[in-house]
Design an enzyme around this catalytic site. Structure first.
Site, PDB file in Angstrom:
ATOM      1  N   HIS A   1      -8.593 117.202   6.487  1.00  0.00           N
ATOM      2  CA  HIS A   1      -9.605 116.818   5.497  1.00  0.00           C
ATOM      3  C   HIS A   1      -9.580 115.290   5.400  1.00  0.00           C
ATOM      4  O   HIS A   1      -8.535 114.672   5.615  1.00  0.00           O
ATOM      5  CB  HIS A   1      -9.214 117.446   4.154  1.00  0.00           C
ATOM      6  CG  HIS A   1     -10.209 117.292   3.055  1.00  0.00           C
ATOM      7  ND1 HIS A   1     -10.339 116.125   2.325  1.00  0.00           N
ATOM      8  CD2 HIS A   1     -11.108 118.163   2.531  1.00  0.00           C
ATOM      9  CE1 HIS A   1     -11.271 116.292   1.405  1.00  0.00           C
ATOM     10  NE2 HIS A   1     -11.760 117.520   1.504  1.00  0.00           N
TER      11      HIS A   1
ATOM     12  N   ASP B   1      -0.280 119.041   3.450  1.00  0.00           N
ATOM     13  CA  ASP B   1      -1.429 119.169   2.554  1.00  0.00           C
ATOM     14  C   ASP B   1      -1.649 120.660   2.323  1.00  0.00           C
ATOM     15  O   ASP B   1      -2.153 121.380   3.195  1.00  0.00           O
ATOM     16  CB  ASP B   1      -2.653 118.516   3.218  1.00  0.00           C
ATOM     17  CG  ASP B   1      -3.916 118.684   2.390  1.00  0.00           C
ATOM     18  OD1 ASP B   1      -3.875 119.377   1.352  1.00  0.00           O
ATOM     19  OD2 ASP B   1      -4.952 118.120   2.795  1.00  0.00           O
TER      20      ASP B   1
ATOM     21  N   GLN C   1      -5.482 123.965   0.674  1.00  0.00           N
ATOM     22  CA  GLN C   1      -6.131 125.240   0.995  1.00  0.00           C
ATOM     23  C   GLN C   1      -5.122 126.364   1.184  1.00  0.00           C
ATOM     24  O   GLN C   1      -5.512 127.488   1.491  1.00  0.00           O
ATOM     25  CB  GLN C   1      -6.966 125.101   2.279  1.00  0.00           C
ATOM     26  CG  GLN C   1      -8.128 124.150   2.175  1.00  0.00           C
ATOM     27  CD  GLN C   1      -9.219 124.643   1.230  1.00  0.00           C
ATOM     28  OE1 GLN C   1      -9.316 125.831   0.937  1.00  0.00           O
ATOM     29  NE2 GLN C   1     -10.047 123.731   0.751  1.00  0.00           N
TER      30      GLN C   1
ATOM     31  N   LYS D   1      -8.211 124.495  -6.855  1.00  0.00           N
ATOM     32  CA  LYS D   1      -8.374 125.391  -5.710  1.00  0.00           C
ATOM     33  C   LYS D   1      -7.468 126.612  -5.820  1.00  0.00           C
ATOM     34  O   LYS D   1      -7.444 127.468  -4.939  1.00  0.00           O
ATOM     35  CB  LYS D   1      -8.090 124.642  -4.410  1.00  0.00           C
ATOM     36  CG  LYS D   1      -9.162 123.578  -4.116  1.00  0.00           C
ATOM     37  CD  LYS D   1      -9.003 123.016  -2.734  1.00  0.00           C
ATOM     38  CE  LYS D   1      -9.735 121.706  -2.546  1.00  0.00           C
ATOM     39  NZ  LYS D   1     -11.174 121.855  -2.364  1.00  0.00           N
TER      40      LYS D   1
ATOM     41  N   CYS E   1     -16.105 117.531   4.414  1.00  0.00           N
ATOM     42  CA  CYS E   1     -15.141 116.404   4.390  1.00  0.00           C
ATOM     43  C   CYS E   1     -14.121 116.541   5.504  1.00  0.00           C
ATOM     44  O   CYS E   1     -12.919 116.233   5.309  1.00  0.00           O
ATOM     45  CB  CYS E   1     -14.439 116.304   3.033  1.00  0.00           C
ATOM     46  SG  CYS E   1     -15.561 115.935   1.700  1.00  0.00           S
TER      47      CYS E   1
HETATM   48  N1  PLP Z   1      -7.061 118.656   1.546  1.00  0.00           N
HETATM   49  C1  PLP Z   1      -7.768 119.731   1.859  1.00  0.00           C
HETATM   50  C2  PLP Z   1      -7.331 120.580   3.018  1.00  0.00           C
HETATM   51  C3  PLP Z   1      -8.888 120.072   1.126  1.00  0.00           C
HETATM   52  O1  PLP Z   1      -9.585 121.156   1.451  1.00  0.00           O
HETATM   53  C4  PLP Z   1      -9.281 119.247   0.041  1.00  0.00           C
HETATM   54  C5  PLP Z   1     -10.499 119.558  -0.716  1.00  0.00           C
HETATM   55  O2  PLP Z   1     -11.368 120.266  -0.268  1.00  0.00           O
HETATM   56  C6  PLP Z   1      -8.503 118.146  -0.255  1.00  0.00           C
HETATM   57  C7  PLP Z   1      -7.404 117.865   0.510  1.00  0.00           C
HETATM   58  C8  PLP Z   1      -8.840 117.243  -1.396  1.00  0.00           C
HETATM   59  O3  PLP Z   1      -8.742 117.958  -2.598  1.00  0.00           O
HETATM   60  P1  PLP Z   1      -9.263 117.351  -3.953  1.00  0.00           P
HETATM   61  O4  PLP Z   1     -10.697 116.982  -3.720  1.00  0.00           O
HETATM   62  O5  PLP Z   1      -9.105 118.448  -4.944  1.00  0.00           O
HETATM   63  O6  PLP Z   1      -8.430 116.159  -4.260  1.00  0.00           O
END
Ligand code: PLP
Length: 628
Positions: A344, A421, A424, A447, A585
């Site tokens: 992401h 990370d 998800q 999430k 993203c």
């Molecule tokens: N990392 C992953 C894999 C994501 O899917 C997302 C958001 O979709 C993020 C990071 C960023 O999350 P946030 O926008 O809640 O900070």
């Protein structure tokens, strides 16, 4: 700053540890097929019943493993408590999804005197996805009246327990005992893909998703009362364009159960105060609630201590915190940071910014054609200059579950630290940061059925203690003069100013909810949903699935020939179906597959096959219109 992009997209696909749902199916089908396997299975499966013929592992009541014979009769000890009945119709369908003409169904309110907010039973299994009970304090004070937060469960039911499934090595050993000749052919993790054995769970990634949908298999019925679960989420009764809402945008954000909504109200009605600062009753209540939430997060992640949990706004801020503390201190010129092609933007941009500032180098692990990280390519990238490996556990764009255990072990053997990370992952898989040996693990509350504006950095205590603060201000100091400041130890050192107290408490309630359903149950059910959707989409001419890795979670990205992704998203919206269409993203990984955007239905445990059918009908209609 130098960015080295992947040069190779070929190579053996990952052969890492399969996910929990996959293990379930492996074990179930294996024991169903192998005559006389029950005895051997009893060695490996705690609680495995040898009674009856060829048992198929199934959960008949939340958190309880029983067995269901092939005829569908429960033979386990909890049959009387079953909330899920095998039926001729796949019970993954919601039989009575409310169709209430536009008004919301009455939300399930907390009931006084119901199920206590206890933590899941301790597990003794060694598998990384099964958290051990580390005996965290759960100081969630002042919850009178909130005791029974709805999950569709009875108050006296036992909480989620491990399935006690074997790991890949143990299955291999079991196979070896039963079929020595076959097992010899089985390659070790990472070995040449051509040497694959005939076991169905080790077949090629493309083949895997060709198998018939398993939703029709009663053994994969929802291991909880799906209608009761749906009633816990009031928004699911909303109507959009005259149709009942179908929420398939779970990878963007998840919906909130009534228990989370009520917990937030309760906080503002009875506890609201700033924390840690005052000697009055409400400050004590708010502090207890906030620190209680930290305990829940620590336990949820399998952390060694509550001091390893830092509250932030979300995964994005979490990664920025690590980049601005660990990165600033430990990453210098010509040092290397490894990310994967799946990331992401939140796990790319902060590292680019750091690399630009420090003169560091970013290296990128390529993925294969299924969307899985190529471990052999990763091995080649690791060297003595590697300071950090930052990878996602589940890809938001493709759904790939990456082999984080191997990734972490390899990084450590090269002397590098690892950030996972988990944005998800935490809503789909059991995570244990200690078993994984992750140095940092981050996720967002929204999430995982919690509020927006709250997220988590897990960091190993010894590592956090070496890091400088990121932001300065109140809360994070021990003593201040005009000449110098002494900082608090972690986690307070990283929580400058007034944090998002109420939403941290709400996140604690969301974790309670998820733990009551049981992540193992959730993974099992969602995997069946994903298989059902994947099979349905594949049968529609003109659909191209983007991301077909063997290990996947809850995302079915696709493009439809002849249509822009926005057109598909709009057509679905007209039918009340919410999906994300766009780049999610994660532009680099979509470009790896030659597309700029996909349609991305993403599933949660409150979704059903009936809802997937509604999506498939729209996509099929669009496909037919183009051809006629
Ligand atoms: N990392 C992953 C894999 C994501 O899917 C997302 C958001 O979709 C993020 C990071 C960023 O999350 P946030 O926008 O809640 O900070």
């Amino acid at each position: 700053m130098t960015i080295l992009t992947p040069t190779s997209n070929t190579g053996a696909a990952n052969a890492g540890l399969p996910d929990e749902a996959l293990l379930n199916r492996m074990a179930s089908e294996f024991f169903a097929l192998v005559p006389g396997a029950a005895q051997a299975a009893a060695q490996f499966l705690p609680g495995f019943s040898e009674a009856g013929s060829a048992p198929v592992a199934s959960v008949s009541a939340p958190g309880r493993l029983s067995s269901v014979s092939e005829s569908g009769n429960h033979s386990g000890s909890n049959a009387g408590a079953a909330l899920t009945q095998p039926s001729t119709q796949p019970s993954i369908y919601a039989s009575a999804i409310p169709q209430n003409g536009g008004s919301s169904v009455a939300p399930s309110r907390p009931q006084a005197g119901g199920a206590p907010l206890s933590t899941p039973a301790a597990s003794t299994t060694p598998y990384y996805f099964i958290g051990a009970d580390n005996g965290y304090p759960v100081a969630d004070g002042n919850l009178d009246g909130l005791a029974a937060q709805g999950t569709g469960r009875q108050a006296d039911q036992t909480l989620a327990r491990s399935f006690g499934l074997p790991g890949q090595d143990q299955l291999q050993q079991l196979l070896g005992e039963l079929y020595p000749a076959n097992t010899q052919a089985a390659p070790a993790a990472g070995a040449d893909a051509d040497a694959r054995p005939a076991y169905y769970f080790q077949q090629g990634e493309q083949d895997y998703w060709d198998t018939a949908p398993r939703a029709a298999n009663p053994a994969l019925a929802a291991p909880f009362d799906i209608n009761a679960v749906r009633r816990d989420f009031p928004i699911l009764a909303e109507r959009v364009n005259g149709k009942q809402l179908v929420w398939f945008d779970n990878a963007a954000t998840t919906q909130k159960p009534q228990s989370v909504i009520d917990r937030l109200s309760y906080f503002y009605e009875h506890e609201n105060s700033n924390i840690h600062r005052a000697a009055h009753e409400l400050a004590a209540r708010a502090t207890d609630a906030y620190e209680g939430a930290r305990s829940k997060v620590a336990k949820f992640l399998g952390a060694a201590s509550v001091d390893e949990i830092i509250f932030v706004r979300g995964a994005t801020e979490a990664i920025n915190l690590v980049a601005n503390t660990f990165g600033k201190k430990f990453i210098g010129a010509v040092d290397e940071i490894i990310v994967s092609q799946l990331e992401h933007h939140a796990n790319i941009v902060p590292w680019q910014q750091l690399a630009a500032e420090k003169g560091a180098v970013i290296r990128v692990i390529p993925v294969d054609d299924s969307g899985q990280i190529i471990l052999d390519e990763y091995r080649k990238l690791l060297n003595s200059k590697t300071r950090l490996v930052a990878v996602t556990q589940v890809s938001n764009a493709l759904g790939t579950i990456t082999p984080v255990q191997e990734i972490i072990a390899l990084a450590h053997s090269a002397g590098a630290r690892v950030l996972i990370d988990g944005a998800q992952a935490v809503s789909h898989l059991r995570v244990n940061v200690q078993a994984l040996d992750a140095d940092f693990y981050v996720f967002s509350g929204h999430k995982v059925f919690g509020p927006t504006g709250i997220g988590v950095v897990y960091g190993k205590k010894a590592l956090l203690d070496q890091l400088p603060p990121w932001q300065g201000g109140g809360n994070m100091i021990a003593d201040v003069t005009f000449e110098r400041t002494q900082y608090q130890p972690a986690p307070a050192r990283f929580e400058a100013g007034t944090g998002n107290i109420a939403d941290a408490v709400g996140l604690g309630a969301a974790i309670d909810y998820v733990e009551r359903l049981g992540l193992e149950n959730i993974a099992l059910y969602e995997h069946a949903l994903l298989e059902y959707a994947t099979h349905g989409l594949k049968s529609i001419p003109g659909v191209r699935l983007i991301g077909t890795a063997h290990e996947k979670a809850s995302v079915a990205s696709f493009v439809l020939e002849g249509y822009q992704t926005e057109e598909v998203g709009k057509a679905l919206n007209e039918e009340g179906i919410a999906v994300r269409s766009g780049h999610h993203c994660a532009q680099p990984i979509l470009r790896r597959f030659g597309v700029e955007a996909t349609v991305r239905p993403s599933f949660a445990f409150y979704n059903t096959c009936e809802e997937i059918d509604r999506l498939l009908a729209v996509v099929r209609r669009l496909a037919n219109q183009k051809r006629n």
